[in-house]
Each structure stands twice: as C-alpha cells, then as structure tokens.
Design a protein around this motif. Structure first.
Motif: not given
Length: 438
Positions: A258, A278, A293, A316, A333
């Motif tokens: 991230s 991602y 992502s 994400n 993330a």
C-alpha cells in the motif's frame, strides 16, 4: 480680615480649577497614547499565523466497499503506516512495523518507529523528536542489526535485520521527518552501504518494510508527505530496482503493498493526493504483468452486516481528501475480522495488513521555536530602536513637551474637593460676619 478670607476663597477656587485642568490634560495625553496617536507606539511584525483548516468529514473520493469504513487521517501533518496489527476482543495482541513521521504547524518535527510491539508494549523501536531550530536526529536509531557487511563490501552484500531508524530535523527554512523499518532486508550485487527502500543489486528482497517521510518548507508552509508499505518484495534483474520509483528491471513479485502521498503547495488552492494498494503484483522488465488492486469484499455474508457477520475480509480499501490548503489519503491492503461485534461491541479477531496514510496542510510560513527567519523576527520599534514587547507591540512614547504626571485620578480629585469645601466655608463665614457688622 474680610479681604483675607475673600482672597483665600479665591485662591482655593483657582487651585481647584488648576488641579482639574491638570488632571484633565494628563488623562487626555494618556488617552491619546492608548490610541497610539502622537505617542510613537506601534506594533511589531508578529509571526504569521493563519487560521488552520480542517479536513472535511466526508472524503472527496471513496474507495471503500459496502460494510467497510477506512479511518480518516487526522492532524497533525504526517506520513505513516504499518505492516500488521492484530487485536483480540479489542485488545492489542501484536503490532508489526508501525511508523509515524510528523510535523506540527509551527515546524516542530517528530518520528516514531515500532518494529515490534506485544500486548501493547514496545519491544523494538526508535524515536526522534526535534522541538526547536538546530535540532537534528534526537534519538535516531534503535536497530538490532542496521547493516551487516554493507560498508565492508561496498554494498556488494548488504543485510539488515530488525532495522529501525527515526530521523527528524528542524531548521529556519525547512522541517523534515522520516521513519523507516524492516524486519529483514537483503541486497546482493548493489552499491548501497546501508539498507534502503529500493535495492539496486542483481537480487533484492525485503520482508515487512515500511518507509514514511514528510517535509515542510517553513518559509511558505508548503508540505509534502509519502508513505509505502510492503509485506514481501523480491526483485531479480540486471540493475535491480529503480532507486526512485522502485520499478524492477527484471522479474519482480510483491505481496500486500500500500502507498499514499500528499502535497499542499498553497494556502488557498487545493492540495493533491494519491493512494493505491494491491494484494499481489508481478512485474516483467519494468512493466506490470499481474496486479490485484481493485477494491473487493470477500465477507460472509457479503457486505459484513453488523451483528450478523461471521467473517469480514476487505481488500484494497481507502479514502482521499482534497480541500483548500490541504490533502490526505489512507489506504488499507487487507482488513479482516472474525465474528464482528461479538465481545462488548468488539470483534473476536480484528486485523489490518499493509496500511499507509498521509495528511498535509499549508498553514502559511512556520516559525519553529528559536527561528531567526525574517518572517519570524519582529523589527525594532521605530521610535526607540529597541525590541518589541513579548506580545509584539512597541512601548508607548509620551508626546514631547507633556510631562508624565505619574498621579492617578484619586489624589487630585480629593485635593480639589478639600479646597472647594474650605473655600465655601470661608465665603460663608465672611458673609456671616458682614451681616453681624451691619
């Protein structure tokens, strides 16, 4: 005898009028001085202190899935993030790689790195605090093994284990802060003589890396911040990773990443911010081949309904804030919780993995304690040539030719009243004697 009493009465009346005129003149002079007219008083050049803006409550861009809410970044200006945080029924179990690099509105800087924390107690970390101009570093390093063979090999082999470094600096023109940590780092065939965010060697690998930095121009208030987090990162290529962008020249694989960056160049214009994350990314020759992502909700049931969720998994997620004079963003993330809200409103298990956030605001020129910058130092008072008073104002200077009496109003009025009474008695006595004589 009659003329003497009249003369005394007249003298008392004259003195009374003179005292009243004297006091009236003193009050007039004092009043004019208080208005700063004709006294030579003025104000010094106080440090510029504009009103501090507040981030909006609602994001200007929302990347959260239904049922998830990213925490808004909060003041002061900062860059930070973390590798992993796990809680059990609301209490911390373990925290890995939590970084925070911050700058206050007046330019003071601090940096905090927690490589490992168990049950709320820091095990490995580093901290730095710079409260005034001229400070650099503070307590910058708390590493177990900041660099093995790095200098000895000229960067040919560089290994870092449980690396933590916190740096902060405050000067007249600029304040800065950085926080860096890694559980394990290795770079082979490079030129770096210390563990770095990107490896320029043939083989580079990192486990649990977090890097955050923030810089403020104290002459304008312009502030920039960036933060990046990687749970695992491997690059194999002829020239390794680009020192600036981190792009791998050969085959690169990264998991749970991230990042966030924000800039506030103007006091009134909108700031800028970017964020991304991602779950997994694969690079070939510097170009992305695979990247997971997009925001996702893998919860059971979907949407993670309150009071009825067995498992909440979000990928994400993030929010961005842009407003006059500032900007910020936060990215996550991986968010996971088990049986949400089951223990006094807390999740049985709650965790974040790979977070990054930044917040910056331009509040105008900053004056750190001890600053000697032109915009922070008041000029001498124009009439005296001396320094202004602590509140920035200049001392009052009396108008030439008018003496400073130093008397308050009570004493002259008391004397005037006494003289009036004496004069009245003398006149009355004189009239009574005149009537008896007739």
């Amino acid at each position: 005898m009659k003329m003497t009493r009249k003369a005394l009465a007249a003298m008392a009346a004259s003195l009374t009028i003179a005292l009243l005129l004297w006091q009236g003149m003193a009050l007039a002079v004092g009043g004019v001085g208080g208005l700063g007219v004709g006294t030579g008083s003025g104000s010094g050049n106080e440090a510029y202190s504009p009103e501090v803006a507040d981030p909006p409550d609602d994001p200007t861009e929302d990347g959260d899935s239904e049922g998830h809410e990213t925490d808004n970044p909060e003041k002061p200006d900062h860059a930070g993030g973390g590798i992993a945080e796990v809680q059990l029924a609301g209490g911390e179990v373990v925290s890995i790689g939590q970084n925070d690099a911050g700058i206050e509105d007046d330019g003071q800087a601090h940096s905090d790195v927690v490589v490992l924390s168990l049950l709320g107690s820091e095990i490995i970390g580093a901290h730095s605090n710079c409260p005034a101009v001229g400070c650099e570093g503070g307590e910058p390093t708390g590493s177990v093994a900041p660099g093995i063979l790095c200098e000895e090999s000229g960067g040919g082999v560089c290994v870092g284990i449980l690396f933590a470094e916190a740096n902060s600096s405050v000067e007249n023109e600029e304040s800065s802060s950085s926080a860096d940590q890694v559980l394990a780092f290795a770079c082979v065939g490079g030129t770096q003589t210390a563990p770095a965010e990107n490896c320029d060697g043939v083989v580079g690998a990192g486990v649990s890396e977090q890097h955050s930095t923030i810089t403020q121009d104290n002459t304008t208030g312009a502030t920039d911040a960036s933060s990046s987090t990687d749970v695992a990162d491997v690059c194999v290529g002829p020239t390794g990773e680009d020192p600036i962008t981190g792009v791998c020249s050969g085959l690169g694989v990264s998991a749970l990443h991230s990042e966030s960056s924000s800039s506030a160049p103007s006091e009134t214009g909108p700031g800028t911010t970017e964020r991304s994350s991602y779950l997994l990314a694969v690079e070939l020759g510097g170009a992305p081949a695979v990247e997971i992502s997009d925001p996702m909700d893998l919860s059971l049931p979907p949407g993670c309904p309150a009071g009825a969720s067995l498992l909440c998994v979000f990928l994400n997620q993030g929010e961005s804030f842009v407003y006059p004079g500032g900007a910020g963003s936060a990215q996550d993330a991986l968010h996971i919780s088990l049986i949400a809200g089951a223990v006094d409103g807390e999740d049985v298990v709650f965790g974040h993995v790979a977070t990054a956030e930044t917040l910056v605001e331009n509040t105008g020129p900053a004056c750190p304690p001890g600053s000697t910058a032109d915009h922070c130092v008041a000029p001498p008072c124009p009439d005296t040539g001396g320094a202004p008073m602590p509140d920035g104002t200049c001392p009052q200077v009396p108008v030439p030719g008018l003496a400073n009496t130093g008397l308050d109003m009570l004493i002259p009025l008391a004397l005037a009243l006494t003289l009036m009474v004496v004069g009245a008695h003398l006149v009355a006595l004189d009239r009574r004697r005149g009537a008896l004589t007739v």
